[in-house]
Design an enzyme around this catalytic site. Structure first.
Site, PDB file in Angstrom:
ATOM      1  N   ASP A  86       5.191  -0.474  36.028  1.00 24.10           N
ATOM      2  CA  ASP A  86       6.084   0.212  35.099  1.00 24.10           C
ATOM      3  C   ASP A  86       6.403  -0.586  33.847  1.00 24.10           C
ATOM      4  OD1 ASP A  86       7.519  -1.611  36.608  1.00 24.10           O
ATOM      5  OD2 ASP A  86       9.382  -0.509  36.432  1.00 24.10           O
ATOM      6  N   GLU A  87       5.764  -1.741  33.683  1.00 23.84           N
ATOM      7  CA  GLU A  87       6.072  -2.544  32.492  1.00 23.84           C
ATOM      8  C   GLU A  87       4.789  -3.052  31.853  1.00 23.84           C
ATOM      9  OE1 GLU A  87       8.837  -5.737  33.216  1.00 23.84           O
ATOM     10  OE2 GLU A  87       9.890  -4.581  34.757  1.00 23.84           O
TER      11      GLU A  87
HETATM   12 MG   LIG Z   1      11.298  -0.216  35.012  1.00 31.43          MG
END
Ligand SMILES: [Mg+2]
Length: 406
Positions: free
Chosen positions: A105-106
């Site tokens: 998610d990054e």
């Molecule tokens: Mg996140």
């Protein structure tokens, strides 16, 4: 030249994806959690509503349910998250070839060379947020700075759906008052050690001498001192260099020995379909196919070959595996069979390669089968040959995927 680095962090990623996929969850407190029946389940992710009840990541499930009796818990669907993660990366890659993942998610993006096309760092960050929301329905927090550590810090400062700029001229005012563990790589134990020597903020850390930190924390101490002073010069990796998965493979020990050519074909095809499905869900292509064979006398061996072009097609993977099998098997009964795709690369730049080779008809068929499975489930469609001995393909495959350590 001063760099412009973005760090994009998808907000409540797992829970947001679940709410996208299940519209009925949207306005309810939702958590993604490990197996509730196993009783040791913990919270892996939660949405904004669940946060209001005080639910935190890594909290035991029973505790979360006490805080919020109406909490809706769903099990994790990692394939789905990887799919959305890939979609997000694909959007990031429109701005630069340097997109470095930091978990699903990054990611960091170096957009130093993109300003002529897309504007300054803040403009790109705002545009990126809009596009990800418009195209995927996910919100993202973006930090903009002149190095990776501060960009990451920026993405943590405002959530959800926000851009935070930490400019070189004023980073001291923004960053130095923050607690020291707001900074990347300062975990709980480093925080305690810092506290014992009177270092509470990032500014405190920046103000001591690097020698002092080297003495107490070694090389890490020097590194953290440099970070606090805005001296992080680590580059953002090129996209092609940062695929976290090294290989994807499945194997099975058949319920009976595989004797005939047809036995082997059926099982190898079923395994190839699983590997293909997983490559597709991760947005990956493989350039090498490897098979592993264990014979009924328990001797085993592996063979591999390079493909003419990288692929994610079940048919291509099967064809390569089948050739290897025919070359090396010698008619001995097979007890266990596995197939693996290696030398992985991103499929996003090469979507067309799916149609490169001559086998258009089979490829169209495979695509139609993927579509049907996507809509109605994995078991709704099978190749006719698999029905001859359904038990042969009715197995739980072992997963032999290899991940790079972060
Ligand atoms: Mg996140």
């Amino acid at each position: 030249m001063e760099r412009t680095i973005l760090h994009a962090d998808l907000n409540n990623f797992f829970a947001s994806v679940e709410c996208l996929e299940h519209a009925e969850l949207k306005d309810k407190p939702v958590a993604v959690a490990g197996d509730a029946k196993a009783r040791h389940g913990i919270i892996l992710a939660k949405n904004e509503l669940a946060k209001l009840f005080g639910i935190k990541t890594a909290m035991p499930l029973w505790q979360a349910q006490q805080l919020c009796p109406d909490l809706i818990c769903v099990p994790p669907h990692y394939d789905l998250y990887m799919k959305y993660s890939g979609f997000t990366r694909e959007i990031c890659q429109r701005y630069t070839s340097q997109v470095e993942s930091f978990g699903p998610d990054e990611c960091w993006m170096d957009v130093s060379g993109s300003s002529a096309l897309f504007g300054n760092g803040k403009t790109i960050a705002d545009d990126l947020r809009k596009r990800i929301f418009h195209e995927l329905g996910l919100t993202v927090s973006v930090g903009v700075s002149f190095n990776k550590v501060f960009a990451k810090l920026g993405s943590d400062m405002k959530k959800p759906d926000a851009t935070t700029v930490i400019p070189k001229e004023s980073f001291r005012d923004i960053v130095w008052p923050l607690p020291v563990d707001a900074m990347l790589y300062v975990g709980r134990s480093a925080r305690e050690r810092f506290r014992s020597v009177g270092i509470a903020t990032i500014g405190d850390l920046a103000a001591v001498t690097p020698e002092f930190l080297r003495r107490s924390l070694g090389k890490t101490g020097t590194m953290l001192w440099r970070f606090a002073n805005g001296l992080d010069d680590a580059p953002v990796a090129e996209t092609a260099d940062n695929i976290p998965i090294k290989s994807i493979g499945n194997s099975t020990t058949a319920y009976r020995n595989l004797i005939t050519e047809e036995d082997c074909r059926i099982v190898l095809y079923a395994l190839s379909e699983m590997v293909s499905h997983r490559l597709k869900s991760h947005g990956l292509l493989c350039a090498t196919v490897q098979i592993s064979i264990r014979l009924s006398n328990l001797s085993s061996f592996e063979r591999q070959c390079r493909l003419t072009a990288p692929t994610q097609s079940a048919l291509d993977i099967f064809d390569a595996g089948w050739q290897l099998l025919c070359q090396h098997r010698n008619d001995a009964p097979i007890r266990a069979l596995g197939i693996r795709g290696c030398q992985l690369s991103s499929a996003f730049n090469r979507q067309l390669s799916f149609f490169d080779s001559d086998n258009h008809k089979n490829r169209a068929l495979e695509e139609a089968m993927d579509e049907i499975r996507g809509r109605f489930g994995n078991h709704t469609i099978k190749r006719a040959v698999m029905l001859k001995d359904p038990k042969l393909t009715n197995f739980k495959p072992k997963d032999h995927s290899v991940f790079l350590q972060k």
